[in-house]
Design a protein around this motif. Structure first.
Motif, PDB file in Angstrom:
ATOM      1  N   GLY A 177       0.753  -1.094  -0.056  1.00  0.00           N
ATOM      2  CA  GLY A 177      -0.091   0.052   0.083  1.00  0.00           C
ATOM      3  C   GLY A 177       0.782   1.185  -0.030  1.00  0.00           C
ATOM      4  O   GLY A 177       0.311   2.301   0.185  1.00  0.00           O
ATOM      5  N   SER A 178       2.067   1.142  -0.122  1.00  0.00           N
ATOM      6  CA  SER A 178       3.072   2.286  -0.077  1.00  0.00           C
ATOM      7  C   SER A 178       2.545   3.259  -1.369  1.00  0.00           C
ATOM      8  O   SER A 178       2.729   2.739  -2.717  1.00  0.00           O
ATOM      9  N   CYS A 179       2.697   4.506  -1.132  1.00  0.00           N
ATOM     10  CA  CYS A 179       2.404   5.427  -2.163  1.00  0.00           C
ATOM     11  C   CYS A 179       3.332   6.754  -2.035  1.00  0.00           C
ATOM     12  O   CYS A 179       4.191   6.957  -0.993  1.00  0.00           O
ATOM     13  N   ILE A 180       3.609   7.343  -3.102  1.00  0.00           N
ATOM     14  CA  ILE A 180       4.642   8.482  -3.174  1.00  0.00           C
ATOM     15  C   ILE A 180       3.890   9.818  -3.555  1.00  0.00           C
ATOM     16  O   ILE A 180       3.104   9.987  -4.287  1.00  0.00           O
ATOM     17  N   ASP A 181       4.855  10.858  -3.031  1.00  0.00           N
ATOM     18  CA  ASP A 181       4.326  12.213  -3.627  1.00  0.00           C
ATOM     19  C   ASP A 181       5.103  12.382  -5.071  1.00  0.00           C
ATOM     20  O   ASP A 181       6.242  12.552  -5.119  1.00  0.00           O
ATOM     21  N   LEU A 182       4.360  12.435  -5.969  1.00  0.00           N
ATOM     22  CA  LEU A 182       4.870  12.527  -7.344  1.00  0.00           C
ATOM     23  C   LEU A 182       5.737  13.950  -7.614  1.00  0.00           C
ATOM     24  O   LEU A 182       6.697  14.011  -8.286  1.00  0.00           O
ATOM     25  N   SER A 183       5.226  14.894  -7.044  1.00  0.00           N
ATOM     26  CA  SER A 183       5.916  15.975  -7.069  1.00  0.00           C
ATOM     27  C   SER A 183       7.126  16.203  -6.632  1.00  0.00           C
ATOM     28  O   SER A 183       8.063  17.167  -7.224  1.00  0.00           O
ATOM     29  N   THR A 184       7.265  15.376  -5.514  1.00  0.00           N
ATOM     30  CA  THR A 184       8.854  15.418  -5.181  1.00  0.00           C
ATOM     31  C   THR A 184       9.877  14.854  -6.059  1.00  0.00           C
ATOM     32  O   THR A 184      10.851  14.864  -5.814  1.00  0.00           O
ATOM     33  N   ILE A 185       9.438  13.938  -6.953  1.00  0.00           N
ATOM     34  CA  ILE A 185      10.531  12.843  -7.929  1.00  0.00           C
ATOM     35  C   ILE A 185      11.046  14.110  -8.770  1.00  0.00           C
ATOM     36  O   ILE A 185      12.122  13.707  -9.344  1.00  0.00           O
ATOM     37  N   SER A 186      10.179  15.356  -9.102  1.00  0.00           N
ATOM     38  CA  SER A 186      10.622  16.153 -10.215  1.00  0.00           C
ATOM     39  C   SER A 186      11.962  16.866  -9.416  1.00  0.00           C
ATOM     40  O   SER A 186      12.726  17.383 -10.478  1.00  0.00           O
ATOM     41  N   ARG A 187      12.437  16.611  -8.300  1.00  0.00           N
ATOM     42  CA  ARG A 187      13.646  17.081  -7.730  1.00  0.00           C
ATOM     43  C   ARG A 187      14.698  16.112  -7.511  1.00  0.00           C
ATOM     44  O   ARG A 187      15.796  16.389  -7.260  1.00  0.00           O
ATOM     45  N   CYS A 188      14.510  14.820  -7.879  1.00  0.00           N
ATOM     46  CA  CYS A 188      15.370  14.027  -7.786  1.00  0.00           C
ATOM     47  C   CYS A 188      16.281  13.715  -9.126  1.00  0.00           C
ATOM     48  O   CYS A 188      15.911  12.840  -9.798  1.00  0.00           O
ATOM     49  N   THR A 189      17.298  14.496  -9.106  1.00  0.00           N
ATOM     50  CA  THR A 189      17.709  14.706 -10.577  1.00  0.00           C
ATOM     51  C   THR A 189      18.805  13.218 -10.689  1.00  0.00           C
ATOM     52  O   THR A 189      19.114  13.149 -11.909  1.00  0.00           O
ATOM     53  N   SER A 190      19.090  12.541  -9.968  1.00  0.00           N
ATOM     54  CA  SER A 190      19.802  11.470  -9.951  1.00  0.00           C
ATOM     55  C   SER A 190      19.000  10.164  -9.884  1.00  0.00           C
ATOM     56  O   SER A 190      19.556   8.976 -10.055  1.00  0.00           O
ATOM     57  N   LEU A 191      17.855  10.328  -9.876  1.00  0.00           N
ATOM     58  CA  LEU A 191      16.742   9.066  -9.806  1.00  0.00           C
ATOM     59  C   LEU A 191      16.817   8.310 -11.132  1.00  0.00           C
ATOM     60  O   LEU A 191      16.675   8.789 -12.303  1.00  0.00           O
ATOM     61  N   LYS A 192      17.360   7.021 -11.123  1.00  0.00           N
ATOM     62  CA  LYS A 192      17.398   6.218 -12.224  1.00  0.00           C
ATOM     63  C   LYS A 192      16.459   5.081 -12.457  1.00  0.00           C
ATOM     64  O   LYS A 192      16.142   4.579 -13.729  1.00  0.00           O
ATOM     65  N   SER A 193      15.899   4.785 -11.336  1.00  0.00           N
ATOM     66  CA  SER A 193      14.764   3.726 -11.311  1.00  0.00           C
ATOM     67  C   SER A 193      13.743   3.636 -10.353  1.00  0.00           C
ATOM     68  O   SER A 193      14.060   3.958  -9.189  1.00  0.00           O
ATOM     69  N   ILE A 194      12.453   3.294 -10.581  1.00  0.00           N
ATOM     70  CA  ILE A 194      11.609   3.138  -9.842  1.00  0.00           C
ATOM     71  C   ILE A 194      11.189   1.832 -10.156  1.00  0.00           C
ATOM     72  O   ILE A 194      10.630   1.096 -10.972  1.00  0.00           O
ATOM     73  N   ASN A 195      11.275   0.934  -8.747  1.00  0.00           N
ATOM     74  CA  ASN A 195      11.001  -0.401  -8.739  1.00  0.00           C
ATOM     75  C   ASN A 195       9.852  -0.841  -7.988  1.00  0.00           C
ATOM     76  O   ASN A 195       9.681  -0.365  -6.574  1.00  0.00           O
ATOM     77  N   VAL A 196       8.860  -1.503  -8.350  1.00  0.00           N
ATOM     78  CA  VAL A 196       7.649  -1.959  -7.554  1.00  0.00           C
ATOM     79  C   VAL A 196       7.672  -3.617  -7.607  1.00  0.00           C
ATOM     80  O   VAL A 196       8.036  -4.147  -8.567  1.00  0.00           O
ATOM     81  N   ASP A 197       7.265  -4.082  -6.472  1.00  0.00           N
ATOM     82  CA  ASP A 197       6.848  -5.537  -6.411  1.00  0.00           C
ATOM     83  C   ASP A 197       5.575  -5.784  -7.295  1.00  0.00           C
ATOM     84  O   ASP A 197       4.345  -5.399  -6.706  1.00  0.00           O
ATOM     85  N   ASN A 198       5.547  -6.007  -8.254  1.00  0.00           N
ATOM     86  CA  ASN A 198       4.272  -5.967  -9.281  1.00  0.00           C
ATOM     87  C   ASN A 198       3.433  -6.891  -8.907  1.00  0.00           C
ATOM     88  O   ASN A 198       2.253  -6.765  -9.037  1.00  0.00           O
ATOM     89  N   LEU A 199       3.863  -8.000  -8.192  1.00  0.00           N
ATOM     90  CA  LEU A 199       2.971  -9.306  -7.847  1.00  0.00           C
ATOM     91  C   LEU A 199       2.083  -8.706  -6.707  1.00  0.00           C
ATOM     92  O   LEU A 199       0.857  -9.304  -6.669  1.00  0.00           O
TER      93      LEU A 199
END
Length: 375
Positions: A27-49
């Motif tokens: 049930g984890s969620c993220i504030d998408l607006s904060t990602i715009s400041r993550c200039t070194s972010l290379k991957s967003i990984n989710v447990d798809n199952l």
């Protein structure tokens, strides 16, 4: 490398220095607006199952049903191939990303505002066979300020290019619009490097300043809105050429808003019924543009009023044509018999060092019986 793991069912703001974001809790969620400041972010990984809301493929975040692409990490590079089944690209989904190429699926239906805004390394867009509208549905500025885009070929199924779609793509100098396109909306290609544009026969609607920086427009007919799409009130020394079938019309790009709207009405209601050339030059804000447009109008329709005006300003016009390298126009000005003897003497001094132009001026002076010039 910093990994930020979301291990609890709660809403998170992502730290700016995050390299990898992992959503492990269902049930984890993220504030998408904060990602715009993550200039070194290379991957967003989710447990798809196990995750309730999201999936991820190649480090890109999607909704659970895979119908919407939510966010691509800013530092992701190379080519992104969006999988079949995706129907929508979310607001700011690729904003500021480092990708160089994107491939759309045939299932894509909508792209929301600024989805690819300021993707400074984006060089190639493969539109696929699905998308029929770039923007719309309250979507605007889709590819705005993508400074590495230089060429775009639009797909055959595309019908609409909406507000500000490619605004500010400052190196975009070549586009191929498709037959079947109906709308080019407000500011769609403003502040690009386009020198000319060829409008397909299928286009029926043009927005204000749709391509406000082009200098040549080619079309098989006059389309309502063409003047307001190409002219501007901001100061500009350019001349606009309208190539409509075999007809070429020269007019100022920069006019007052009143004159832009007035000229638009003239063309919309009376194009083909009357000649506008003898009056268009008078609307120019810039003096050099005014003189040049008057001369081009005179070449087409040598009216008495234009001749009087051009004789009066022929010296200044000749200076402009010589300094701007418009040598063919300068030679045409010589042949039009609009320069006085004194003006001929003056321009002869200006063209010293250019054997071709000097020869033309000398020959013209020889033909002038009362020039008084001694060779």
């Amino acid at each position: 490398m910093i990994t930020f793991t979301l291990s609890h069912d709660r809403y998170y703001a992502v730290p700016e220095n995050t390299d990898i974001l992992e959503l492990k809790s269902p049930g984890s969620c993220i504030d998408l607006s904060t990602i715009s400041r993550c200039t070194s972010l290379k991957s967003i990984n989710v447990d798809n199952l196990t995750h309730w809301y999201f999936n991820s493929i190649d480090g890109i975040l999607y909704t659970k049903d895979m119908k919407e692409l939510i966010r691509c990490p800013i530092a992701k590079k190379g080519t992104v191939i969006i999988p079949e089944g995706v129907e929508e690209i979310a607001y700011h989904a690729f904003y500021l990303c480092d990708i160089e190429k994107v491939v759309f699926p045939s299932t894509l239906k909508r792209i929301k505002s600024e989805a690819f805004g300021q993707c400074g390394r984006l060089e190639e867009i493969c539109f696929g066979t699905g998308i029929t509208s770039i923007g719309g549905y309250n979507g605007s500025n889709i590819f705005s300020c993508c400074s590495s885009l230089t060429h775009i070929e639009f797909p055959s199924q595309l019908r609409e290019i909406h507000r500000g779609a490619f605004q500010g793509c400052r190196n975009l100098h070549d586009i191929k619009l498709n037959d079947g396109l109906d709308l080019i909306d407000i500011r769609a290609f403003v502040h690009c490097a386009l020198e000319e544009i060829h409008i397909p026969d299928s286009v029926t609607k043009l927005g204000v300043r749709a391509f406000g920086d082009v200098k040549k427009i080619y079309s098989s007919r006059y389309i309502s809105g063409m003047i307001t799409a190409a002219c501007r009130t901001a100061f500009n020394e350019s001349v606009l050429e309208l190539h409509i079938n075999d007809d070429v019309i020269y007019l100022p790009k920069c006019m007052t808003e009143k004159h832009i709207n007035g000229v638009e009405d003239m063309f919309t209601y009376d194009y083909g019924q009357r000649d506008f050339g003898p009056v268009l030059y008078s609307y120019a804000v810039d003096t050099k543009v005014k003189q040049y447009v008057a001369f081009k109008a005179y070449q087409k329709h040598p009216t008495k009023s234009l001749k009087i005006y051009l004789k009066r300003i022929s010296k200044n016009l000749a200076e402009t044509l010589i300094s701007e390298g418009k040598h063919d126009d300068f030679i045409s000005l010589l042949e039009a018999d609009l320069m006085s003897d004194n003006t001929l003497k003056y321009v002869f001094e200006l063209v010293q060092g250019n054997a071709v132009l000097s020869s033309y001026v000398m020959n013209k002076m020889k033909k002038t019986k009362d020039s008084g010039f001694s060779l």
